[in-house]
Write an enzyme that holds these catalytic residues in place. Structure first.
Site, PDB file in Angstrom:
ATOM      1  CG  HIS A 161      -0.197   0.208   2.519  1.00  0.00           C
ATOM      2  ND1 HIS A 161       0.481  -0.812   3.147  1.00  0.00           N
ATOM      3  CD2 HIS A 161       0.008   1.317   3.282  1.00  0.00           C
ATOM      4  CE1 HIS A 161       1.047  -0.340   4.248  1.00  0.00           C
ATOM      5  NE2 HIS A 161       0.777   0.944   4.357  1.00  0.00           N
TER       6      HIS A 161
HETATM    7  C1  UD1 Z   1      -1.623   5.114   6.743  1.00  0.00           C
HETATM    8  C2  UD1 Z   1      -0.246   5.462   7.306  1.00  0.00           C
HETATM    9  C3  UD1 Z   1       0.712   4.320   7.002  1.00  0.00           C
HETATM   10  C4  UD1 Z   1       0.161   3.002   7.499  1.00  0.00           C
HETATM   11  C5  UD1 Z   1      -1.218   2.796   6.879  1.00  0.00           C
HETATM   12  C6  UD1 Z   1      -1.875   1.500   7.304  1.00  0.00           C
HETATM   13  C7  UD1 Z   1       0.295   7.863   7.257  1.00  0.00           C
HETATM   14  C8  UD1 Z   1       1.150   8.892   6.615  1.00  0.00           C
HETATM   15  N1  UD1 Z   1       0.306   6.648   6.662  1.00  0.00           N
HETATM   16  O1  UD1 Z   1      -1.493   5.015   5.325  1.00  0.00           O
HETATM   17  O2  UD1 Z   1       1.940   4.580   7.672  1.00  0.00           O
HETATM   18  O3  UD1 Z   1       1.029   1.949   7.123  1.00  0.00           O
HETATM   19  O4  UD1 Z   1      -2.046   3.892   7.286  1.00  0.00           O
HETATM   20  O5  UD1 Z   1      -3.068   1.318   6.584  1.00  0.00           O
HETATM   21  O6  UD1 Z   1      -0.312   8.153   8.258  1.00  0.00           O
HETATM   22  N2  UD1 Z   1      -9.107   5.020   3.194  1.00  0.00           N
HETATM   23  C9  UD1 Z   1     -10.293   4.358   3.212  1.00  0.00           C
HETATM   24  N3  UD1 Z   1     -10.797   3.983   4.420  1.00  0.00           N
HETATM   25  C10 UD1 Z   1     -10.195   4.250   5.593  1.00  0.00           C
HETATM   26  C11 UD1 Z   1      -8.987   4.958   5.557  1.00  0.00           C
HETATM   27  C12 UD1 Z   1      -8.445   5.327   4.360  1.00  0.00           C
HETATM   28  O7  UD1 Z   1     -10.890   4.089   2.196  1.00  0.00           O
HETATM   29  O8  UD1 Z   1     -10.721   3.873   6.661  1.00  0.00           O
HETATM   30  C13 UD1 Z   1      -8.533   5.404   1.884  1.00  0.00           C
HETATM   31  C14 UD1 Z   1      -8.813   6.848   1.523  1.00  0.00           C
HETATM   32  O9  UD1 Z   1      -9.008   6.937   0.170  1.00  0.00           O
HETATM   33  C15 UD1 Z   1      -7.509   7.534   1.908  1.00  0.00           C
HETATM   34  C16 UD1 Z   1      -6.490   6.451   1.602  1.00  0.00           C
HETATM   35  O10 UD1 Z   1      -7.136   5.230   1.943  1.00  0.00           O
HETATM   36  O11 UD1 Z   1      -7.302   8.710   1.193  1.00  0.00           O
HETATM   37  C17 UD1 Z   1      -5.218   6.569   2.374  1.00  0.00           C
HETATM   38  O12 UD1 Z   1      -5.499   6.638   3.798  1.00  0.00           O
HETATM   39  P1  UD1 Z   1      -4.458   7.368   4.793  1.00  0.00           P
HETATM   40  O13 UD1 Z   1      -4.886   7.204   6.198  1.00  0.00           O
HETATM   41  O14 UD1 Z   1      -4.213   8.768   4.302  1.00  0.00           O
HETATM   42  O15 UD1 Z   1      -3.105   6.613   4.538  1.00  0.00           O
HETATM   43  P2  UD1 Z   1      -2.781   5.067   4.408  1.00  0.00           P
HETATM   44  O16 UD1 Z   1      -2.319   4.823   3.015  1.00  0.00           O
HETATM   45  O17 UD1 Z   1      -3.868   4.185   4.954  1.00  0.00           O
END
Ligand code: UD1
Length: 375
Positions: free
Chosen positions: A210
């Site tokens: 991811h």
């Molecule tokens: C975040 C952490 C990463 C961790 C990962 C575990 C940061 C910078 N990154 O990355 O270190 O390894 O979590 O998953 O904090 N989304 C959903 N549902 C959710 C949450 C997110 O659909 O419940 C989607 C959204 O489109 C969002 C994208 O995932 O924009 C990324 O989510 P985000 O929390 O920004 O970062 P992760 O890639 O999950």
């Protein structure tokens, strides 16, 4: 004496780390009264609620409901909402405890320290030395402003000392994720996840990715998916897909290819227990997750890590991880080698013993007892 400590979580890996800490704080006679603050960085049923249920975490006392956003936007929203909460909290917490390296970690540390409320960082000192990773920036900044630095592997102590952090603020306490893993493994193994996925014990690969560096560009994601399809022709691959990765696969037109590929078992993000069931029984793990590198080491399963560096070098020097970056030729050859010759396992690192949560609690209490009383 009782101390109120605000314990912050935001994203999936935080939930796994906070469980053992809350448990130690809740033990009889503990001087700490924890308040669980959820920033709302992760919010989906699969990324959030399911983890809370399976890990037996209490309902958060506060949910800041920040949701998704650009890096700066999300971090700023957390900073603002946590600061607002701290300004009105009655009583104000004696300290903020943050875990890991996500945006919630750095944002809440900053809000807290600016209001004069000390910060405890659990999993301090890890460094990939790769500043293009959002998590590396979060780690450096959080450690620079934290008052108590609780470290999971010895390299973290060296990194913090080199950065000039005071030796008296640094403690090696071990790995709280391993506490969670040990506690839940037996329950996880009772689930019927292998059947549900259509795979057999020791005869499949568990694959996750991811990180933006692997999934955000077609030029890196495309070859990785082509490699996955080739490997899956000879050994099944279970691929639970993070929402960010699913979105990219769909926009690059790769999703249909994966659905059609023989041997690839696509899944939504799995619960903690289902995932642990699979990781414990897989032949090989392929991943770009830091936490999963550690879990593979704790489980003695070989791990091929899709990164050029790692902030957790002990998983390579003592554990089961090999860095393969996105070298698909190397990846395929190592898969073949492990299947033909097996794998030597590794050593379980010092203090990865299931008792890190207790040590975190003891250090937090000692730290709070030694704080000069506020007048
Ligand atoms: C975040 C952490 C990463 C961790 C990962 C575990 C940061 C910078 N990154 O990355 O270190 O390894 O979590 O998953 O904090 N989304 C959903 N549902 C959710 C949450 C997110 O659909 O419940 C989607 C959204 O489109 C969002 C994208 O995932 O924009 C990324 O989510 P985000 O929390 O920004 O970062 P992760 O890639 O999950």
């Amino acid at each position: 004496m009782s101390y109120t400590v605000a314990c912050v979580v935001g994203a999936r890996p935080n939930f796994v780390k906070i469980g053992p800490i809350l448990e130690a704080f809740a033990a009889q006679g503990s001087a700490v009264k924890p308040l669980l603050i959820h920033t709302g960085q992760h919010y989906d049923e699969e990324m959030n609620d399911l983890f809370f249920r399976q890990l037996g975490l209490p309902k958060p006392d506060i949910n800041l409901e920040v949701g998704s956003g650009r890096q700066g936007e999300q971090t700023a929203r957390i900073l603002d909402r946590y600061e607002q909460w701290l300004l009105t909290a009655q009583p104000a917490p004696c300290a903020t405890l943050v875990v890991g390296d996500v945006n919630s970690t750095v944002a809440c540390s900053l809000a807290s320290v600016k209001l004069g409320i000390p910060v405890v960082h659990v999993e301090a000192g890890l460094r990939s030395f790769d500043r293009s990773m959002p998590e590396e920036i979060n780690r450096i900044l959080t450690d620079a402003i934290s008052d108590l630095l609780l470290v999971s592997e010895a390299t973290g102590v060296d990194n913090l000392l080199r950065e000039g952090r005071p030796p008296t603020s640094i403690r090696l306490v071990g790995n709280v994720m391993v506490d969670s893993l040990q506690k839940h493994r037996a329950i996880a193994l009772q689930l019927d996840t292998l059947n549900a996925m259509g795979v057999r014990k020791g005869e499949f690969i568990l694959w996750t990715m991811h990180r933006p560096s692997n999934v955000d560009q077609m030029s890196t994601l495309g070859p990785l998916i082509a490699c996955m399809v080739r490997i899956a022709a000879s050994i099944p691959i279970v691929f639970p897909v993070h929402p960010r990765t699913e979105a990219r696969l769909k926009s690059f037109g790769l999703w249909a290819r994966l659905e059609a590929a023989e041997g690839i078992k696509l899944a939504s993000p799995l619960g903690y227990l289902e995932f642990l069931n699979l990781s414990s029984q897989s032949k090989i793990i392929v991943t770009d997750s830091g936490g999963l590198q550690e879990e593979a080491t704790a489980l003695a399963v070989p791990c091929l890590t899709l990164r050029t560096n790692t902030e957790r070098p002990i998983t390579v020097s003592e554990g089961t991880s090999t860095l393969v970056a996105n070298d698909t030729v190397l990846l395929e050859s190592l898969v073949q080698k492990i299947r033909n010759e097996g794998h030597q396992g590794g050593r379980i690192p010092k203090l990865w013993d299931g008792k890190a949560g207790e040590r975190v609690c003891a250090e937090v209490v000692r730290f709070l007892e030694e704080l000069p009383a506020k007048t």
